[in-house]
Design a protein around this motif. Structure first.
Motif, PDB file in Angstrom:
ATOM      1  N   ALA A  30       4.361  20.695   0.909  1.00  0.00           N
ATOM      2  CA  ALA A  30       5.204  19.494   0.922  1.00  0.00           C
ATOM      3  C   ALA A  30       4.364  18.223   0.935  1.00  0.00           C
ATOM      4  CB  ALA A  30       6.124  19.508   2.135  1.00  0.00           C
ATOM      5  N   SER A  31       4.960  17.133   0.474  1.00  0.00           N
ATOM      6  CA  SER A  31       4.329  15.812   0.479  1.00  0.00           C
ATOM      7  C   SER A  31       5.230  14.813   1.179  1.00  0.00           C
ATOM      8  CB  SER A  31       4.062  15.328  -0.949  1.00  0.00           C
ATOM      9  OG  SER A  31       3.102  16.121  -1.567  1.00  0.00           O
ATOM     10  N   LYS A  32       4.633  13.838   1.845  1.00  0.00           N
ATOM     11  CA  LYS A  32       5.328  12.733   2.504  1.00  0.00           C
ATOM     12  C   LYS A  32       4.654  11.440   2.077  1.00  0.00           C
ATOM     13  CE  LYS A  32       7.744  15.788   4.613  1.00  0.00           C
ATOM     14  NZ  LYS A  32       9.029  16.130   4.066  1.00  0.00           N
ATOM     15  N   THR A  33       5.428  10.355   2.046  1.00  0.00           N
ATOM     16  CA  THR A  33       4.910   9.079   1.561  1.00  0.00           C
ATOM     17  C   THR A  33       5.180   7.964   2.561  1.00  0.00           C
ATOM     18  OG1 THR A  33       5.331   9.775  -0.714  1.00  0.00           O
ATOM     19  CG2 THR A  33       5.006   7.434  -0.353  1.00  0.00           C
ATOM     20  N   LEU A  34       4.183   7.080   2.706  1.00  0.00           N
ATOM     21  CA  LEU A  34       4.308   5.866   3.510  1.00  0.00           C
ATOM     22  C   LEU A  34       3.971   4.685   2.618  1.00  0.00           C
ATOM     23  CD1 LEU A  34       4.417   4.197   6.196  1.00  0.00           C
ATOM     24  CD2 LEU A  34       1.971   4.716   6.442  1.00  0.00           C
ATOM     25  N   SER A  35       4.853   3.688   2.586  1.00  0.00           N
ATOM     26  CA  SER A  35       4.592   2.439   1.867  1.00  0.00           C
ATOM     27  C   SER A  35       4.613   1.301   2.879  1.00  0.00           C
ATOM     28  CB  SER A  35       5.654   2.195   0.789  1.00  0.00           C
ATOM     29  OG  SER A  35       5.572   3.198  -0.196  1.00  0.00           O
ATOM     30  N   ILE A  36       3.525   0.497   2.885  1.00  0.00           N
ATOM     31  CA  ILE A  36       3.375  -0.611   3.825  1.00  0.00           C
ATOM     32  C   ILE A  36       3.295  -1.911   3.030  1.00  0.00           C
ATOM     33  CG2 ILE A  36       1.965  -1.597   5.666  1.00  0.00           C
ATOM     34  CD1 ILE A  36       0.676   1.219   5.957  1.00  0.00           C
ATOM     35  N   THR A  37       4.217  -2.818   3.285  1.00  0.00           N
ATOM     36  CA  THR A  37       4.234  -4.107   2.593  1.00  0.00           C
ATOM     37  C   THR A  37       3.606  -5.164   3.502  1.00  0.00           C
ATOM     38  OG1 THR A  37       6.208  -3.470   1.367  1.00  0.00           O
ATOM     39  CG2 THR A  37       5.697  -5.817   1.441  1.00  0.00           C
ATOM     40  N   TYR A  89       0.866  -1.175   0.000  1.00  0.00           N
ATOM     41  CA  TYR A  89       0.000   0.000   0.000  1.00  0.00           C
ATOM     42  C   TYR A  89       0.905   1.228   0.000  1.00  0.00           C
ATOM     43  CZ  TYR A  89      -4.047  -2.678   1.765  1.00  0.00           C
ATOM     44  OH  TYR A  89      -5.076  -3.548   1.930  1.00  0.00           O
ATOM     45  N   THR A  90       0.552   2.255  -0.751  1.00  0.00           N
ATOM     46  CA  THR A  90       1.289   3.515  -0.703  1.00  0.00           C
ATOM     47  C   THR A  90       0.316   4.648  -0.404  1.00  0.00           C
ATOM     48  OG1 THR A  90       2.952   2.715  -2.259  1.00  0.00           O
ATOM     49  CG2 THR A  90       2.794   5.106  -1.975  1.00  0.00           C
ATOM     50  N   ILE A  91       0.660   5.422   0.605  1.00  0.00           N
ATOM     51  CA  ILE A  91      -0.141   6.577   1.007  1.00  0.00           C
ATOM     52  C   ILE A  91       0.709   7.815   0.801  1.00  0.00           C
ATOM     53  CG2 ILE A  91      -1.297   7.738   2.926  1.00  0.00           C
ATOM     54  CD1 ILE A  91      -1.521   4.902   4.212  1.00  0.00           C
ATOM     55  N   THR A  92       0.173   8.795   0.083  1.00  0.00           N
ATOM     56  CA  THR A  92       0.851  10.076  -0.086  1.00  0.00           C
ATOM     57  C   THR A  92       0.044  11.146   0.626  1.00  0.00           C
ATOM     58  OG1 THR A  92       1.760   9.397  -2.213  1.00  0.00           O
ATOM     59  CG2 THR A  92       1.730  11.755  -1.748  1.00  0.00           C
ATOM     60  N   LEU A  93       0.698  11.858   1.506  1.00  0.00           N
ATOM     61  CA  LEU A  93       0.092  12.913   2.307  1.00  0.00           C
ATOM     62  C   LEU A  93       0.651  14.247   1.833  1.00  0.00           C
ATOM     63  CD1 LEU A  93      -1.512  13.740   4.891  1.00  0.00           C
ATOM     64  CD2 LEU A  93       0.630  13.395   6.139  1.00  0.00           C
ATOM     65  N   THR A  94      -0.228  15.189   1.488  1.00  0.00           N
ATOM     66  CA  THR A  94       0.207  16.497   1.003  1.00  0.00           C
ATOM     67  C   THR A  94      -0.437  17.598   1.832  1.00  0.00           C
ATOM     68  OG1 THR A  94       0.436  15.633  -1.236  1.00  0.00           O
ATOM     69  CG2 THR A  94       0.314  18.021  -1.009  1.00  0.00           C
ATOM     70  N   ASN A  95       0.373  18.550   2.264  1.00  0.00           N
ATOM     71  CA  ASN A  95      -0.140  19.732   2.953  1.00  0.00           C
ATOM     72  C   ASN A  95      -0.439  20.782   1.896  1.00  0.00           C
ATOM     73  OD1 ASN A  95      -0.720  21.998   4.406  1.00  0.00           O
ATOM     74  ND2 ASN A  95       1.206  22.058   5.544  1.00  0.00           N
ATOM     75  N   GLU A  96      -1.705  20.929   1.563  1.00  0.00           N
ATOM     76  CA  GLU A  96      -2.114  21.891   0.551  1.00  0.00           C
ATOM     77  C   GLU A  96      -2.419  23.260   1.144  1.00  0.00           C
ATOM     78  OE1 GLU A  96      -5.233  20.034  -1.717  1.00  0.00           O
ATOM     79  OE2 GLU A  96      -3.826  18.642  -2.644  1.00  0.00           O
ATOM     80  N   GLY A  97      -2.168  23.414   2.428  1.00  0.00           N
ATOM     81  CA  GLY A  97      -2.412  24.684   3.099  1.00  0.00           C
ATOM     82  C   GLY A  97      -1.284  25.681   2.875  1.00  0.00           C
TER      83      GLY A  97
END
Length: 85
Positions: free
Chosen positions: A67-74, A14-22
């Motif tokens: 900025a964006s941050k990413t989490l990948s869960i295997t 699973y890959t989750i991308t989190l972006t602060n659009e503020g």
């Protein structure tokens, strides 16, 4: 994500991308993503913070505006069927 049914022994990520659009930095950021009961957590990688498979929490901390941050869960599939996350 994996579309459709999954098979026992199948490994996927699973890959989750989190972006602060503020316009301002976000602080104290925590994302919840509890894994389905028919999955076994194997590992994770992230561009920032830590993930706990036990709680399903990704503790990110602060994210600069834009900025964006990413989490990948295997994970490993334990029982056949369809997984919803």
């Amino acid at each position: 994500s994996v579309p459709g049914p999954v098979n026992v022994g199948q490994v996927f990520t699973y890959t989750i991308t989190l972006t602060n659009e503020g316009a301002w930095p976000a602080t104290g950021v925590v994302v919840a993503d509890q894994l389905a009961g028919n999955l076994t957590f194997l590992t994770y990688t992230t561009t920032q913070g830590v993930y706990s498979a036990g709680t399903g929490l990704w503790t990110v901390g602060s994210i600069a505006a834009g900025a964006s941050k990413t989490l990948s869960i295997t994970v490993l599939v334990n029982t056949p069927g369809t997984i919803t996350n």
